[in-house]
Design a protein around this motif. Structure first.
Motif, PDB file in Angstrom:
ATOM      1  N   SER A 113      -5.422  -4.879   2.399  1.00 47.91           N
ATOM      2  CA  SER A 113      -6.387  -3.788   2.316  1.00 47.91           C
ATOM      3  C   SER A 113      -7.675  -4.299   1.693  1.00 47.91           C
ATOM      4  O   SER A 113      -7.677  -5.223   0.866  1.00 47.91           O
ATOM      5  CB  SER A 113      -5.813  -2.670   1.450  1.00 47.91           C
ATOM      6  N   LYS A 152      -7.226   3.551  -1.930  1.00 47.09           N
ATOM      7  CA  LYS A 152      -7.567   3.243  -0.542  1.00 47.09           C
ATOM      8  C   LYS A 152      -7.858   4.547   0.195  1.00 47.09           C
ATOM      9  O   LYS A 152      -7.315   5.592  -0.147  1.00 47.09           O
ATOM     10  CB  LYS A 152      -6.422   2.497   0.147  1.00 47.09           C
ATOM     11  N   HIS A 175      -9.290  -3.692   7.461  1.00 46.76           N
ATOM     12  CA  HIS A 175      -8.364  -4.563   6.740  1.00 46.76           C
ATOM     13  C   HIS A 175      -8.737  -6.023   6.981  1.00 46.76           C
ATOM     14  O   HIS A 175      -9.550  -6.328   7.842  1.00 46.76           O
ATOM     15  CB  HIS A 175      -6.922  -4.308   7.170  1.00 46.76           C
ATOM     16  N   GLY A 202      -3.419   2.747   5.112  1.00 46.04           N
ATOM     17  CA  GLY A 202      -4.232   1.573   4.828  1.00 46.04           C
ATOM     18  C   GLY A 202      -5.061   1.141   6.023  1.00 46.04           C
ATOM     19  O   GLY A 202      -5.958   0.318   5.906  1.00 46.04           O
ATOM     20  N   TYR A 206     -12.188  -1.238  -2.752  1.00 44.85           N
ATOM     21  CA  TYR A 206     -13.158  -0.142  -2.751  1.00 44.85           C
ATOM     22  C   TYR A 206     -13.621   0.157  -4.172  1.00 44.85           C
ATOM     23  O   TYR A 206     -12.942  -0.162  -5.149  1.00 44.85           O
ATOM     24  CB  TYR A 206     -12.536   1.111  -2.139  1.00 44.85           C
ATOM     25  N   HIS A 225       0.836  -1.201   0.000  1.00 40.82           N
ATOM     26  CA  HIS A 225       0.000   0.000   0.000  1.00 40.82           C
ATOM     27  C   HIS A 225       0.871   1.252   0.000  1.00 40.82           C
ATOM     28  O   HIS A 225       0.507   2.261  -0.583  1.00 40.82           O
ATOM     29  CB  HIS A 225      -0.932   0.002   1.204  1.00 40.82           C
TER      30      HIS A 225
END
Length: 189
Positions: A71, A85, A184, A90, A74, A5
Motif C-alpha cells: 500500500s 488507507k 499500490h 487497499g 498517506y 492491510h
C-alpha cells in the motif's frame, strides 16, 4: 513493522512469500521505521502457498512467492504520515495524473485495455478519512525498496515516478495488459 492491510489477505492465503522476499520486506520495514518512525509497511496481495506457478487471481504474475503488492503511504489533513488507507481492500483508490503529467491510464484505455482501471471495483468500500498521497513518504518507501539488492523490478505508474522525481533501472512501467499501479506498489525479486 510489516502488517497485512486486512485480515482478508491472511484468511484467503494471499500472504505467502519466499524466505528471500520475507527478508527483503523485513529490511524495508526497518529502514522505513528509521526514517518515518511508526509508519508500517502494509502489504496487500502476495502469493498462494501452493505449488510454484499457481495463479493468484486477478494478478498476472503473483505465482511464485517472489512478488508482493504494498500500500502507498498517506498523510492526514494535518499533513502527518499515518498508517490509514483510503479503501478497505487497499486497491482501487487511484492517485490520478495531474494535468501536466503524462497520462498512461488514458493511453492504455484508448488502446482498448478495458481492464486497466478495473481495480476501482475492488475497493470493498472507501473509508471516510481525508487522506492524501504522501510524496515524501512514498518516495522514501520506494527508495528503500529500490536499494534492496534482491529486488529486480518495481511497478508504479509513470506519472507517480515523475511526481516523486525517481529514476532507477528497477522502476518500470508494467504494461497495459495489467491493471493500474497508482493505487499500490508492486515489487518482485
Amino acid at each position: 513493522m510489516i502488517e497485512a492491510h486486512s485480515m482478508l489477505y491472511k484468511i484467503a492465503n494471499r500472504n505467502y512469500v519466499t524466505p528471500a522476499l520475507n527478508q527483503a520486506l523485513q529490511e524495508i520495514s526497518q529502514n522505513l521505521d528509521q526514517k518515518h518512525h511508526g509508519i508500517k509497511v502494509v502489504y496487500l496481495d502476495a502469493n498462494f502457498p501452493f505449488i510454484k506457478g499457481f495463479p493468484l487471481f486477478p494478478h498476472l504474475s503473483h505465482n511464485d512467492g517472489k512478488k508482493v503488492d504494498l500500500s502507498f503511504i498517506y498523510s492526514n489533513k494535518d499533513k502527518q504520515l499515518v498508517n490509514l488507507k483510503p479503501s478497505n481492500s487497499g486497491y482501487g483508490v487511484f492517485e490520478e495524473p495531474l494535468k501536466q503529467e503524462y497520462n498512461q491510464i488514458e493511453v492504455c484505455k484508448n488502446q482498448g485495455f478495458w481492464q486497466y482501471d478495473y481495480a476501482q471495483y475492488l475497493t470493498l468500500g472507501k473509508k471516510e478519512q481525508e487522506l492524501t498521497f504522501s510524496i515524501q513518504g512514498n518516495r522514501t518507501l520506494l527508495q528503500t525498496i529500490l536499494q534492496q539488492i534482491s529486488v529486480k523490478k518495481v511497478f508504479i505508474e509513470p506519472h507517480l515516478k515523475t511526481r516523486m522525481k525517481l529514476q532507477h533501472h528497477k522502476l518500470r512501467f508494467h504494461g497495459c495488459r495489467a491493471v493500474r499501479h497508482d493505487d499500490h506498489i508492486h515489487f518482485q525479486l
